[in-house]
Scaffold this motif. Structure first.
Motif, PDB file in Angstrom:
ATOM      1  N   LEU A   1       0.820  -1.217   0.000  1.00  0.00           N
ATOM      2  CA  LEU A   1       0.000   0.000   0.000  1.00  0.00           C
ATOM      3  C   LEU A   1       0.856   1.271   0.000  1.00  0.00           C
ATOM      4  CD1 LEU A   1      -2.790  -0.948   2.549  1.00  0.00           C
ATOM      5  CD2 LEU A   1      -2.778  -1.171   0.068  1.00  0.00           C
TER       6      LEU A   1
ATOM      7  N   VAL B   1      -4.190  -0.484   6.466  1.00  0.00           N
ATOM      8  CA  VAL B   1      -4.551   0.890   6.094  1.00  0.00           C
ATOM      9  C   VAL B   1      -4.714   1.773   7.332  1.00  0.00           C
ATOM     10  CG1 VAL B   1      -5.662   0.318   3.903  1.00  0.00           C
ATOM     11  CG2 VAL B   1      -7.014   0.329   6.016  1.00  0.00           C
TER      12      VAL B   1
ATOM     13  N   GLU C   1      -8.595  -1.117   1.753  1.00  0.00           N
ATOM     14  CA  GLU C   1      -7.433  -1.729   1.112  1.00  0.00           C
ATOM     15  C   GLU C   1      -7.746  -1.997  -0.366  1.00  0.00           C
ATOM     16  OE1 GLU C   1      -6.032  -5.006   3.441  1.00  0.00           O
ATOM     17  OE2 GLU C   1      -4.305  -5.361   2.145  1.00  0.00           O
TER      18      GLU C   1
ATOM     19  N   ILE D   1      -7.672   1.208  -2.396  1.00  0.00           N
ATOM     20  CA  ILE D   1      -6.312   1.691  -2.673  1.00  0.00           C
ATOM     21  C   ILE D   1      -5.660   0.851  -3.761  1.00  0.00           C
ATOM     22  CG2 ILE D   1      -4.000   2.034  -1.693  1.00  0.00           C
ATOM     23  CD1 ILE D   1      -5.361   2.602   1.006  1.00  0.00           C
ATOM     24  N   LEU D   2      -5.807  -0.465  -3.649  1.00  0.00           N
ATOM     25  CA  LEU D   2      -5.184  -1.337  -4.648  1.00  0.00           C
ATOM     26  C   LEU D   2      -5.789  -1.130  -6.026  1.00  0.00           C
ATOM     27  CD1 LEU D   2      -4.735  -4.589  -2.523  1.00  0.00           C
ATOM     28  CD2 LEU D   2      -2.972  -2.958  -3.271  1.00  0.00           C
TER      29      LEU D   2
END
Lengths: 360, 360, 360, 360
Positions: free
Chosen positions: C54, C182, C194, C197-198
């Protein structure tokens, strides 16, 4: 912020000689200190002109008003605003003084700095600016007296070549100082100094002098290394007073002629407290108070305004001659003591509050 | 923030004598000034110990690293970080020095202030702290040289009772000063001073001295009334240097003996520029530079550390005797000039940038 | 002094992303606080990159050195100097980034401000500058924990449109926060964030987020009217963090929709202590802490650097296209909590020491 | 110095609601700016109470006096002192308010902080303190208008749940804003907001609101990394206004929901000047102005004083009930715009003068 002094206990002064008023804002004063206008007035009266033949004939009552920060006779912890309205502003003719730069005065420098200036009576460089300092400095004196019994005593040490020199300061009181028209507590010298000033005045001239400051019951540990050393801040404080050109603490310039074996103050412990046998340090080592008396000396140049005619240049670059009119002190040192005390008290009050953070 | 000096061009120093490193952060330096480590090193070498028999035997290369704020050989306008790692830290035995308060030293005051202290070599009150000042002050000197051709020259004016006195400073150069082992540019006096110092050293003693500072090509209009007057800030700057006990500018204490008619500097205009015939003001009137040379004088007390045995008290309140070991300068004034120049340059650089706001 | 924060407990940060080192000087910290490098390292590791998929792949150990101000495991009251030497400076090719202004980045503004810039990795606007803040902020957290048991907890409240919302914070611990990749302590939302974000990362994009801060055991009476109100300084502190675009305390923007009868927190006294039934004020009334928990929320914009191609202009005024290379966090909010805690602790430590002066 | 704001262009405010006067000292204002009392009065009249049924019935002329710093119609570069003497101080009965802590008010916090308080009308936490800010802020607005044509426009964006939302601000003028009794330039919403306020007033209640600020013709390059970022100082400035609980700039909290590809403002060059296609940044990137309009939004909580009865505790720890008397605004946001503009102008004027040092 160049009109602000201090980091926690801070004073901001404002006002010009011939404006509507002069004053100051004191921010950062602890809450709960008893304060009224009469407290301030008593100290302001010590710097007031028109007190006799040794000072300017300009007569001002310099009556102070406290506009904020005091409630039911005590400081509230919020900004304290002081104002003294100017009364004796002779309207007069300023054309001469607006045109010619007075030698020894800041006229030229203010024009260089700001592009123009309030030419009436010196504007911001006037000694009237120090009224705000005395207002705030008096609160500082009250505060330190309350928390530590600290006492500030400043007096005239020399006028021209008449030097009072050393005397036993153990019995010195403010009353003895104020009893002298020149503020020199040693009677024999007081009279000689008075003659010296009157002689200068008669010649349309002025004369310099030195002022000594003694502080008793100084809390130990005041002074913040490395730039806010106690002695460094005292030096700034004193040199910021109009006409001050020199500062020394403890042995000062004489100490530069000594050897270490002679200069070092021997430390001893008595009753659990540390003291020194001598006080060449003037109460300050490494920039920190050691609890001994603070002793320092300041040089004041002769008043710049004299009634003798002087060569000078005009604003337009004309070279000519100027004979000043107006009312001026023949020796500024005489009114300096209360200002010196005020500035010293502002330094110590600020450092006292700063020291609270070092040891919790 | 007592380790920070200046309002716009600000230096923050850090580090103790026997810690890992000493250094400084310079914030507020304009972008685009050429700067490299060699610039700084040249000035640091002037304050370095181990330069001869007149200074401490402690040998340090004092090699400076610039860790930030310079890119492609120019300042970026962001903080410049300097570090000098300490090399010659003799581990040695500190038990004596940890126990007994050295007379004339800040040991006692640091204990009173913080409750305990780094007793190795004076900690923060050590002269090694001034390394950070010289780093930043050198940038200030470079900056002012670039924008105004300003030049700073400090030299030893007296050692003990040997006084160099006045000489023609028009031809004075840094080379002449640095050519003297005591940094006195008048050869005859330089030799006498050297003898004075060596005599003190031989006796296990130390001796005081004075330093003079001359600044040429001073931009006019620098100094911010009423508390950040040029002379007031110079006074603070100088008194913040370890061992400095006095400051005077222009006529200084001698001026306090004069009359106004003698002291006032006559102003004249020539080629559109204003000058004064004399310079009793030392280049500063009303706290503002008038463009004339700045001239001031500082008193340094004799080095506190001497190898003669001295009476003193211990941390625990025991009264006894201490004979200091270690390596020390017999006369601190000798290494002071570059520090004096640095502090003065920091004051002027800061005021130069502040003046930009007054006239747009 | 724009790289200095605080009035008594002050931090000065220095250093650029691709310079030799980054660091800070903490001046004004009380003496006697236990401190070692491991204390700092534990917090620095929380902001360190290279912790997973991340955050940026840039891998730095970010090992801190304490260069001064600590002796025998305790702070001495003198400046504490921190340095972290940069390790992973890929020399690489900077010609693209030197030429084109990255949209959303400060490149253009630094050029406008200083005339040129250190174009490697954002220079001073890089998030690496916050390392110095975390060093000093960690000392602030230790100090407040010691004197008042104060505890700072910051976590990710939302990522893009995924909002965690309210939950019972009474049982919240730092462990729960740090257990989430996170840094969202509510597991269900942590996973959704998560994914968010990915997804952004996969698209060569980035995403914004919000962070909440809770402070427990807040000493009452902190905050200095009128400009150094607690909430005002927290706002400055938070907005000074790179990418932060919004701040609210207590009810914040939602409070602007409420009526007074609903918003006012009812005061009651229990066991001699005053409390409020609700906490719409967020622990701060009139700019002064009332002893209740402080609760505030900060908005962080999406990371400016994305790998998608973007239109922009060059230094020379050419309009064109830029596709950024390099390693960047797809969501800055994830690494923000320790920075948020640090800045809040710096504010409170400073105000704690300032409050010492108000009531003696 | 918590009553002082700014580093070069600095304002110090003083005064309590029910003291003799309120005012401010503005230090650091450049010389030569045209200024008279009427300039200030025009802006003070915009914050004056007693303007209609939407504001408090307390009627004050709030007539300003300039006591120093202006000569022949222009600023002199020295401190400008403003004073407004309080007129409508109903002596009345303060026993209730002295005893009971008003919910939502700073009464309790002032007692905790200073040990006691000036209980008449809120003392220093009163909105009357902002008079000094408007005095100085008006000078800042004049100054920036003169040097850069900068224009500040603040208006009420929402009252309770009535939100004005976006509209074309290109044609917005101060006249349009001031034509609305609630200072909302969109007529339809202005009327709804007025109803909302009157409804709250009728219920003895109050209501919150938001204010937006637009600044046009912003000089580029303003803002001093890393702590005196433009947005950070605006946040401090706004949160320092009584009742302000939130701040966002540009996209603010909405930006935290966006992706980078959407949020980044595309840069282009036209006619030698750089611009952005969108303005999610709100005119500020990396804490530095980019020359685009500044746009920010502030949350104001509902007025704490309501006439409905509320539970609370007394100074002595008694739990009971208080029904406030007195005259208060049902919605503080309505009078906030001129204060918001003033604080923003103080920030920008200070940063404008600071920027002078970065590029010589």
């Amino acid at each position: 912020m160049s009109s602000t002094f201090g980091k926690i206990f801070t004073v901001t002064t404002w006002g010009e000689s011939h404006g509507l008023a002069v004053g100051a804002v004191l921010d950062g004063c602890p809450a709960g200190i008893p304060l009224c206008e009469a407290d301030i007035q008593a100290f302001l009266d010590r710097r007031r002109p028109g007190q006799g033949k040794l000072t300017t004939a300009r007569s001002e009552k310099d009556q102070v008003r406290i506009l904020s920060g005091v409630f039911e006779g005590k400081t509230t912890g919020t900004p304290i605003s002081f104002a003294v309205f100017n009364e004796d502003q002779r309207s007069g003719d300023y054309s001469e003084i607006a045109k010619w730069y007075r030698p020894g005065h800041a006229d030229l420098c203010y024009d260089l700095k700001y592009g123009f200036r309030d030419y009436r009576g010196g504007g911001r460089s006037s000694a009237r600016e120090t009224i705000g300092r005395v207002c705030a400095g008096t609160v500082a004196q009250k505060f330190l007296a309350q928390v530590a019994g600290t006492e500030f005593l400043a007096w005239v040490d020399s006028v021209g070549t008449i030097e009072c020199g050393s005397f036993d300061t153990n019995t010195l009181t403010r009353e003895k100082i104020e009893a002298s028209p020149v503020r020199c507590p040693v009677e024999a010298f007081s009279e000689k100094m008075e003659q010296e000033i009157l002689a200068a005045k008669k010649d349309g001239d002025s004369v310099g002098g030195t002022v000594k400051l003694l502080v008793r019951n100084v809390p130990a540990a005041l002074g913040e290394p490395v730039f806010d050393r106690l002695d460094a801040l005292l030096a700034q404080a004193m040199l910021s007073i109009p006409a001050c050109k020199g500062f020394e603490i403890g042995s000062g310039f004489a100490g530069a002629r000594m050897h270490g074996s002679e200069h070092n103050d021997v430390i001893f412990c008595e009753g659990g407290k540390f003291h020194t046998r001598t006080n060449n340090a003037g109460g300050c080592v490494g920039g920190i108070s050691n609890g001994e008396n603070i002793l320092c000396r300041m040089a004041f140049k002769p008043t710049a305004t004299i009634s003798q005619s002087q060569n000078t240049a005009s604003r337009d670059g004309e070279n000519g001659e100027l004979a000043a009119k107006g009312r001026h002190d023949p020796c500024v040192a005489v009114r300096a003591p209360v200002i010196v005390e005020s500035m010293a008290a502002l330094v110590l009050a600020d450092l006292y509050l700063q020291q609270l953070r070092n040891r919790l």
